[in-house]
Design an enzyme around this catalytic site. Sequence first.
Site, PDB file in Angstrom:
ATOM      1  CG  ASP A 396      -2.254   0.678   1.002  1.00 44.36           C
ATOM      2  OD1 ASP A 396      -2.222   1.779   0.427  1.00 44.36           O
ATOM      3  OD2 ASP A 396      -3.309   0.158   1.415  1.00 44.36           O
ATOM      4  CG  ASP A 510      -6.913   3.467  -3.615  1.00 45.64           C
ATOM      5  OD1 ASP A 510      -8.147   3.447  -3.815  1.00 45.64           O
ATOM      6  OD2 ASP A 510      -6.408   3.549  -2.480  1.00 45.64           O
ATOM      7  CD  GLU A 513     -12.751   6.935  -5.885  1.00 47.92           C
ATOM      8  OE1 GLU A 513     -12.687   5.696  -5.837  1.00 47.92           O
ATOM      9  OE2 GLU A 513     -11.850   7.677  -5.436  1.00 47.92           O
ATOM     10  NE  ARG A 592     -11.246   4.265  -3.976  1.00 46.57           N
ATOM     11  CZ  ARG A 592     -10.801   5.000  -2.963  1.00 46.57           C
ATOM     12  NH1 ARG A 592     -10.469   4.436  -1.811  1.00 46.57           N
ATOM     13  NH2 ARG A 592     -10.651   6.307  -3.097  1.00 46.57           N
ATOM     14  CG  ASP A 608     -10.852   1.758   1.652  1.00 47.99           C
ATOM     15  OD1 ASP A 608     -10.150   0.903   1.080  1.00 47.99           O
ATOM     16  OD2 ASP A 608     -10.616   2.976   1.585  1.00 47.99           O
ATOM     17  CG  HIS A 666      -5.891  -4.503   1.593  1.00 45.20           C
ATOM     18  ND1 HIS A 666      -4.618  -4.176   1.964  1.00 45.20           N
ATOM     19  CD2 HIS A 666      -6.506  -3.327   1.279  1.00 45.20           C
ATOM     20  CE1 HIS A 666      -4.455  -2.857   1.885  1.00 45.20           C
ATOM     21  NE2 HIS A 666      -5.581  -2.329   1.483  1.00 45.20           N
TER      22      HIS A 666
END
Length: 926
Positions: A396, A510, A513, A592, A608, A666
């Site tokens: 990450d 990630d 958006e 994502r 998440d 994860h």
Amino acid sequence: MKSYQKLTTTQPATCHVEEEGAAPMPTSRGKLAPWWVGTGLLVAAVLLSTITVWVLRQVSGGWLGPTPPPKCLLVPESHRFDCYPERRVVVTQELCESRGCCFIQSSPPTEGKQGVPWCFYPPDFPSYTLESLNQTALGMVGLLVRREKAYYPRDIEMLRLDVEFETDTRLHIKITDAANPRYEVPLDVPRAMKRAENPIYSLNFSRDPFGVLLRRKATGTVLLNTTVAPLIFADQFLQISTSLPSKFLYGLGEHRGSLLHSLDWNTLTLWARDVSPTESFNLYGAHPFYLLMEEGGDAHGVFLLNSNAMEVALQPAPGLTWRTIGGVLDFYIFLGPDPNMVIQQYQQVIGFPAMPPLWALGFHLCRWGYGSSNETWQTVRAMRNYQIPQDAQWNDIDYMDGYRDFTFDSQKFASLPSLVEDLHKHGQRYVMILDPGISSTSPHGSYWPFDEGLRRGLFLNTTQGQPLIGQVWPGFTAFADFSNPDTHQWWLENLQHFYAHVPFDGLWIDMNEPSNFMDGSEDGCPPGELDSPPYTPAVLGDSLSAKTVCASAKQKASVHYNLHNLYGLMEAKATASALIHIRGKRPFIISRSTFPSQGRYSGHWLGDNRSQWKDMYYSIPGLLSFSLFGIPLVGADICGFSGSTSEELCTRWMQLGAFYPFARNHNTQNEKAQDPTVFSPMARTAMKDVLLTRYSLLPFLYTLFHRAHLQGDTVARPLFFEFPWDVATWGLDRQFLWGRSLLVTPVLEPGVDSVTGYVPRGVWYDFYTGSSVNSSGEMLKMSAALEHLNLHVREGSILPTQKPGTTSEATRGNPLHLIVALSPRAGAWGDLFWDDGESLDTFEQGNYSYLVFNITQNIFTSTVLHASTEATKVTIGTLSIFGVQKPPSKVLLNGQEKPFSYLDNQVLTVSDLGISLSQGFSLQWL
């Protein structure tokens, strides 16, 4: 002005695709009637409504206000289409009637529900009229005219209607401004070359008010009837409603909830947003597609090709309203007729998913908070020490230097290049995270990604033409504009620079958006109708810029207002291209944020989540929904991301997660570790065993992905896809299938040693033992000790499995074990796709093997339909046949007698076959 009702014999359809005369519009099962039922019942309804309202007014002391006009009382509550959908507004009678709508107060909604709208359209609300309709080579073109303004600014008076009968099972209907070009989604879609010759649908139109009336020829079922409410087409408010033929509706992502949507006044918003999955929130991706099951087991799908902020309002009529604030109304309708075919037809438009590398289907391990490359390495070594299967190790954001892309921490992650080298030596892979926010605060000349991106003009800009600055993990950031082809080259160059130091195998994109810790930018957002449109859908935060960038931000292809929902797709496309260029192999990307066609470039994880039992359950409808969306490589964070898991929860979740198409454990920072090595010997063994089961099934899973890539089959599949005639399956989302053959029934509750699951009609075999269950289509209680996951093989199936290793690479070389599940008629079928597991376009270039397995009359046949050298490297070792009714006297392999075993539970096993996968063979039992 005509009322909103279905056509009757006195209102002929303007045009249709049938050869016979204009057909009257039926109800959902073919009976003629206006949509609120017949005249007699209508009068009764009016009288009853009037009496009811009068009684309520007496009881309430008159708080309900004056009696509504009779035309308003005609409309049953379930058929009231909302005329005032604005949130955070107390809708008064004055506000409502200023729009020309009906106002009737009804009982307050229950908590969390919207309830019956108080302000709704009367039957005679002005809409568009179909002024002309002309035939074209592919269908027809029409002109729609609105003579009375609606209530949103910049109403468009003349619209163009384009209809194309693209295939016998696909209809394309597009409505746009007749005079001026408008933004349209830059998605490559197939162009029909000729008009469908024998469509299984008939299309009718209502002239005044304009309406589309679509039905299935075979049953007469009405699939769309847009005459139920007015069409509104303003510059920033587009709305169209339809009746639905049933309440069994799926899709419309991304949301957390059951697989089957509630139609009880339920609004689903589509606007990509970074937020932990929560019921009723708009989540990371936007998928304006639904699938609907019709009475009798037929299915159809509807796709609105529109990327603007949108909401879909569902109501119990049953009915549906699309509301979007830009673009055009560009609909594709897929007629199936079964749900599998609907999804295939949808993917024929948006594109079939990419074939993943084989290692992508292994087990992945990650956490935020390893803290160092050495600690990451220790986890990998512990997994090897316990011989627990693992294909990929991830990091990450903590591997980065100051959370900046394309860097790694030279202190804490100094050994990262050595770790990656060690992974590769052991047949394992490395994946790391990347975010689209590029740090903008480093001294000039010290951080090439920002300096060069700025020099080339590759970031989102403000309305003033300067880079829009937000805030993400590294602090102040600029955002890469992936709608600009030049950005793709810059992205590639950055990845090449990093790859030279850390030769990664896949990428995790990630925060795309895109996510922003600020609302809009460091300077907020400017005034104007892009950031503050006349209507804002029901987005979390009540603003388009909530935790993202300003809608007014400028991008190469358009304004962010139009492109927001495409951001993750465009980044995935750039990343896939870069990986192919760098590695020359199939790219592996998990994103994502997603949009239709994403499956061509990436997979998806469900975000998440939390270490809670309900989150484990919600992962199943999540992965099944993404199967509908054409993104088969999907899974949730196994054991949960945030919060602290328990040994029982993590064991059960590892069992379920071993059957996610994409399987990754994860964990977040500052929580106890949750990889399999940290638990008790019993839990660790249970986790190891279920991963070994997954690895044994890799040939079957890989073949399912081939079929997804080739023709749009689903991998993880809802039960109703295989049993559409069984209404009991339509709402099931606590179980699922792999393909058509393997039923997975996980435990989703704490403290139990059994699970109740639905077993569809037919014979099913225990995957582990071969013992049979003959179900009439019923709920069955199954034993489920903590170390056991219930798996059942469907009659008539042949599963290719393999002796599992601790990586997919090690597994590949092991002998195959074919599992046959006989039908009551002693038949079965299966197939196997085999290639090198990582090269580009192996199927397209013919570098693969494809085998078909079949059993008829006690003879098993393996037929090689296509061969490659890869198939010579592996053998078929064992054949197990479930459901052999009588003990055989002998078994013949290619005519030669062969030893065998036969158990009391009717399982015949023949071992030590030693046959090359590249050779066909037959095996007979007598």
